[in-house]
Design a protein around this motif. Structure first.
Motif, PDB file in Angstrom:
ATOM      1  N   SER A  87      -8.004  -9.237   3.508  1.00 27.65           N
ATOM      2  CA  SER A  87      -6.648  -8.730   3.311  1.00 27.65           C
ATOM      3  C   SER A  87      -6.129  -9.182   1.953  1.00 27.65           C
ATOM      4  O   SER A  87      -6.068 -10.372   1.681  1.00 27.65           O
ATOM      5  CB  SER A  87      -5.757  -9.294   4.420  1.00 27.65           C
ATOM      6  OG  SER A  87      -4.420  -8.910   4.201  1.00 27.65           O
ATOM      7  N   THR A 127      -3.623  -7.853  -1.746  1.00 25.36           N
ATOM      8  CA  THR A 127      -2.856  -6.867  -2.482  1.00 25.36           C
ATOM      9  C   THR A 127      -3.787  -5.922  -3.237  1.00 25.36           C
ATOM     10  O   THR A 127      -3.547  -4.724  -3.306  1.00 25.36           O
ATOM     11  CB  THR A 127      -1.925  -7.610  -3.452  1.00 25.36           C
ATOM     12  OG1 THR A 127      -1.066  -8.396  -2.637  1.00 25.36           O
ATOM     13  CG2 THR A 127      -1.097  -6.671  -4.282  1.00 25.36           C
ATOM     14  N   ALA A 148       0.875 -14.514  -2.069  1.00 29.61           N
ATOM     15  CA  ALA A 148       1.186 -15.467  -3.138  1.00 29.61           C
ATOM     16  C   ALA A 148       0.784 -14.994  -4.531  1.00 29.61           C
ATOM     17  O   ALA A 148       1.606 -14.929  -5.435  1.00 29.61           O
ATOM     18  CB  ALA A 148       0.502 -16.798  -2.831  1.00 29.61           C
ATOM     19  N   PHE A 149      -0.489 -14.682  -4.731  1.00 30.57           N
ATOM     20  CA  PHE A 149      -0.953 -14.434  -6.100  1.00 30.57           C
ATOM     21  C   PHE A 149      -1.858 -13.212  -6.176  1.00 30.57           C
ATOM     22  O   PHE A 149      -2.489 -12.816  -5.198  1.00 30.57           O
ATOM     23  CB  PHE A 149      -1.715 -15.667  -6.629  1.00 30.57           C
ATOM     24  CG  PHE A 149      -2.856 -16.072  -5.733  1.00 30.57           C
ATOM     25  CD1 PHE A 149      -4.079 -15.422  -5.795  1.00 30.57           C
ATOM     26  CD2 PHE A 149      -2.690 -17.099  -4.813  1.00 30.57           C
ATOM     27  CE1 PHE A 149      -5.121 -15.785  -4.961  1.00 30.57           C
ATOM     28  CE2 PHE A 149      -3.738 -17.458  -3.956  1.00 30.57           C
ATOM     29  CZ  PHE A 149      -4.950 -16.799  -4.037  1.00 30.57           C
ATOM     30  N   GLU A 188       9.991   3.245   6.196  1.00 31.06           N
ATOM     31  CA  GLU A 188       9.670   1.831   6.482  1.00 31.06           C
ATOM     32  C   GLU A 188      10.576   1.338   7.597  1.00 31.06           C
ATOM     33  O   GLU A 188      11.774   1.562   7.577  1.00 31.06           O
ATOM     34  CB  GLU A 188       9.867   0.997   5.197  1.00 31.06           C
ATOM     35  CG  GLU A 188       9.980  -0.505   5.393  1.00 31.06           C
ATOM     36  CD  GLU A 188       8.776  -1.152   6.075  1.00 31.06           C
ATOM     37  OE1 GLU A 188       7.631  -0.849   5.686  1.00 31.06           O
ATOM     38  OE2 GLU A 188       8.989  -1.942   7.021  1.00 31.06           O
ATOM     39  N   LYS A 189       9.990   0.633   8.555  1.00 30.33           N
ATOM     40  CA  LYS A 189      10.789   0.213   9.707  1.00 30.33           C
ATOM     41  C   LYS A 189      11.711  -0.984   9.438  1.00 30.33           C
ATOM     42  O   LYS A 189      12.743  -1.128  10.057  1.00 30.33           O
ATOM     43  CB  LYS A 189       9.882  -0.112  10.895  1.00 30.33           C
ATOM     44  CG  LYS A 189       9.057  -1.359  10.700  1.00 30.33           C
ATOM     45  CD  LYS A 189       8.318  -1.685  11.960  1.00 30.33           C
ATOM     46  CE  LYS A 189       7.213  -2.672  11.699  1.00 30.33           C
ATOM     47  NZ  LYS A 189       7.612  -3.883  10.955  1.00 30.33           N
ATOM     48  N   THR A 200      -4.269  -2.297   3.473  1.00 30.39           N
ATOM     49  CA  THR A 200      -5.371  -3.190   3.079  1.00 30.39           C
ATOM     50  C   THR A 200      -6.472  -3.246   4.130  1.00 30.39           C
ATOM     51  O   THR A 200      -7.636  -3.443   3.796  1.00 30.39           O
ATOM     52  CB  THR A 200      -4.821  -4.616   2.787  1.00 30.39           C
ATOM     53  OG1 THR A 200      -5.848  -5.412   2.250  1.00 30.39           O
ATOM     54  CG2 THR A 200      -4.232  -5.269   4.030  1.00 30.39           C
ATOM     55  N   ASN A 251       4.074  -7.594   3.841  1.00 30.21           N
ATOM     56  CA  ASN A 251       3.650  -8.997   3.689  1.00 30.21           C
ATOM     57  C   ASN A 251       3.842  -9.528   2.282  1.00 30.21           C
ATOM     58  O   ASN A 251       3.568 -10.702   2.026  1.00 30.21           O
ATOM     59  CB  ASN A 251       2.179  -9.136   4.083  1.00 30.21           C
ATOM     60  CG  ASN A 251       1.978  -8.876   5.555  1.00 30.21           C
ATOM     61  OD1 ASN A 251       2.723  -9.385   6.377  1.00 30.21           O
ATOM     62  ND2 ASN A 251       1.003  -8.052   5.878  1.00 30.21           N
ATOM     63  N   SER A 308       0.826  -1.198   0.000  1.00 30.47           N
ATOM     64  CA  SER A 308       0.000   0.000   0.000  1.00 30.47           C
ATOM     65  C   SER A 308       0.871   1.263   0.000  1.00 30.47           C
ATOM     66  O   SER A 308       0.650   2.178  -0.800  1.00 30.47           O
ATOM     67  CB  SER A 308      -0.921  -0.024   1.230  1.00 30.47           C
ATOM     68  OG  SER A 308      -2.077   0.703   0.985  1.00 30.47           O
TER      69      SER A 308
END
Ligand SMILES: Cc1cc2nc3c(=O)[nH]c(=O)nc-3n(C[C@H](O)[C@H](O)[C@H](O)COP(=O)(O)OP(=O)(O)OC[C@H]3O[C@@H](n4cnc5c(N)ncnc54)[C@H](O)[C@@H]3O)c2cc1C
Length: 508
Positions: A472, A474, A114-115, A90-91, A465, A98, A73
């Motif tokens: 959840s 992408t 995954a997809f 970004e930490k 998300t 993810n 995101s």
């Protein structure tokens, strides 16, 4: 597996675990190869979670927009704002959240996502130069030592259950296919999937418990019924088509590509290892305080996009309206491990995403499925990624390296029992553990809780998300970024937002 055999297999533990926060490096007692350990200073997140108030040093820089969190995101937001003065923080030591891939001797595998399941994700991939590769394989199931292709299609007649259970599976399929989701979708979002499973045998619930927990974080009793109906209509409906696409390494390939596209021009504005501890709206700007390399820094911005999950967002953004804070607090996130089994011989390529009811993992994917038939492709390793979502009571299993290794060993043992051909020792086992990566889709959340999570607070906008739903993914991480960017642009241009009215915060 005997202790001796286990000794020959190398276990590598990596990932983000701790409550509300990523990797606790102190848990990694054994030396592990530096390249495969994904780590950071987790004390900061714990302190934020526990309410520590950090000093806010004077601002050392000014940007138009700060984006907090570099998962799909945040990366999408940065991509959309690439012509503007943005700063992405970004930490972790890497971007992706993810959707992060790792490699074993040059072969990519997923540590999470995954997809891609939508045009929204595939068109973004194409736009950044990554051609989506079709999965084209409805999910099989392995049960009682038998492989069954296309579970909810032709496979249903071959499932190794009693005739009565197979008939019950078919009746359930028929009932779910007959539901008009356009008319009943909202209503079914508010009731549990188990409402549709009354009078069905336990085998049916067991199959869907695994599917739901892996795909949207919830077993059947906690899943919205609409999720089950939607999936069944996708898997077995009259116009069914496997429209999923991916790459070796899963959606980590897309986050990697976004980074590669952005980095050449913006590397100084994409910072990893920067943990945000406070975001405060002021009259004409927002201040963002973060820790980088042990040093507290503050930057100001005209607007901020929070692309972090809400369990941490609500601890960071100061002065949230009560309604929004309550909505964020209601969100629940599951602990989730991914166990990657790396074989130096061909062990399994019978299906892309195979479901394994009754195992310690729910399903596993073949890492290089979409390139396996390319003429020039000669894989040295067969890498299989076993999805291992946990329930809250099992979280402790991930908290120590020993616990994580035991979990990985159980996954390996269960995998080896699946079929005679899977009874093989891998050369390496990698477990990537995350404490809170996937929010649970719960009945009523999509209709009653998540709409509040899209409301900006003055100059702070919420992506990730978990603002979107219904689950959840992408797709919704990208959707959230697009919406937050649009809201932000409207605000900076002084236009009323087409997306929401926005909550106004009293600021001094
Ligand atoms: C095991 C698993 C399998 C999945 N499979 C799929 C799939 O097949 N298809 C699909 O579409 N989706 C899948 N998903 C869901 C998908 O991965 C997510 O929805 C998506 O990646 C979320 O992206 P995001 O940017 O919204 O959030 P995140 O990925 O959570 O990104 C948030 C980022 O914020 C950072 N951050 C947090 N706190 C701070 C702080 N204080 N300071 C700075 N940075 C911070 C985090 O490190 C992270 O990088 C899966 C998820 C999991 C866990």
């Amino acid at each position: 597996m005997s202790a001796n055999r286990r000794d020959f297999i190398r276990f590598v533990v990596a990932g983000a675990v701790a409550a509300g926060c990523p990797l606790d490096t102190s848990l990694l007692a054994a030396p592990v190869p530096a390249a495969t350990v994904d780590g950071e200073e987790n004390k900061i997140c714990h302190q934020v979670r526990d309410g520590k108030v950090f000093a806010h040093p004077a601002a050392s820089a000014k940007h138009d927009i700060v984006i907090v969190g570099g998962g799909m995101s945040g990366l999408t937001a940065a991509y959309l704002l690439r012509d503007k003065d943005f700063l992405l923080l970004e930490k972790e030591p890497h971007f992706g959240g993810n959707a992060f891939l790792m490699e074993f001797e040059g072969q990519a595998y997923a540590t999470g996502s995954a997809f891609a399941d939508s045009e929204i994700a595939t068109s973004l991939a194409k736009e950044v130069g990554l051609e989506p590769l079709p999965v084209d394989n409805f999910d099989p199931t392995i049960l009682n030592g038998e492989f069954v292709a296309d579970t909810w299609g032709d496979g249903i007649d071959k499932l190794p259950y009693s005739q009565g259970v197979r008939e019950a599976f078919k009746k359930f399929r028929k009932e779910l296919l007959a539901i008009d989701l356009d008319r009943k979708g909202a209503e079914l979002s508010d009731v549990p999937l188990t409402d549709l499973m009354k009078a069905y045998p336990p085998e049916l619930k067991q199959w869907w418990d695994g599917y739901g927990q892996s795909s949207w974080g919830s077993r059947s009793e906690d899943s919205p019924a609409s999720a089950g109906v939607y999936e069944m209509q996708w898997m077995a409906g009259p116009n069914r088509k496997d429209d999923r696409h991916t790459w070796p390494g899963g959606l980590g390939a897309l986050s990697k590509q976004l980074v590669e596209v952005l980095k050449p021009q913006h590397s100084d504005r994409m910072v990893t290892g920067a943990t945000i501890v406070a975001v405060a709206n002021a009259k004409n700007d927002v201040s963002v305080t973060y820790l980088e390399g042990g040093e507290l820094k503050t930057v100001t911005a005209k607007a901020v996009i929070m692309a972090t999950p809400k369990f941490i967002t609500r601890r960071i953004v100061e002065g949230l309206p009560e309604k929004l804070n309550d909505a964020m607090q209601q969100m629940r996130y599951i602990p989730y491990a991914l166990v990657n089994l790396i074989f130096d011989k061909e062990v399994y390529r019978k299906g892309y995403d195979t479901w394994c009811p009754g195992s310690s993992f729910t399903d596993f994917i073949v890492a290089d499925w979409v390139v396996r038939n390319q003429p020039a492709y000669k894989p040295k390793y067969n890498i299989l990624s076993c999805y291992t979502p946990l329930v809250e009571e099992e979280r402790r299993k991930l908290l120590t390296e020993d616990g994580a290794r035991k979990l990985a060993a159980n996954v390996l043992m269960d995998f080896q029992k699946l079929l005679p051909s899977t009874h093989v020792d891998p050369v390496e086992v990698h477990i990537f553990r995350r404490g809170h990566p996937m929010y649970m889709s719960l009945p009523g959340f999509y209709t009653k809780v998540q709409p509040s999570l899209r409301e900006p607070v003055d100059r702070v906008f919420f992506a990730n998300t978990d603002s979107e739903g219904p689950y959840s993914s992408t797709t919704y991480a990208i959707t959230a970024a697009r919406r937050a960017v649009k809201q932000l642009e409207d605000k900076l241009a002084g236009r009323p937002s087409s997306f929401s009215r926005g909550l106004q915060l009293e600021v001094s």
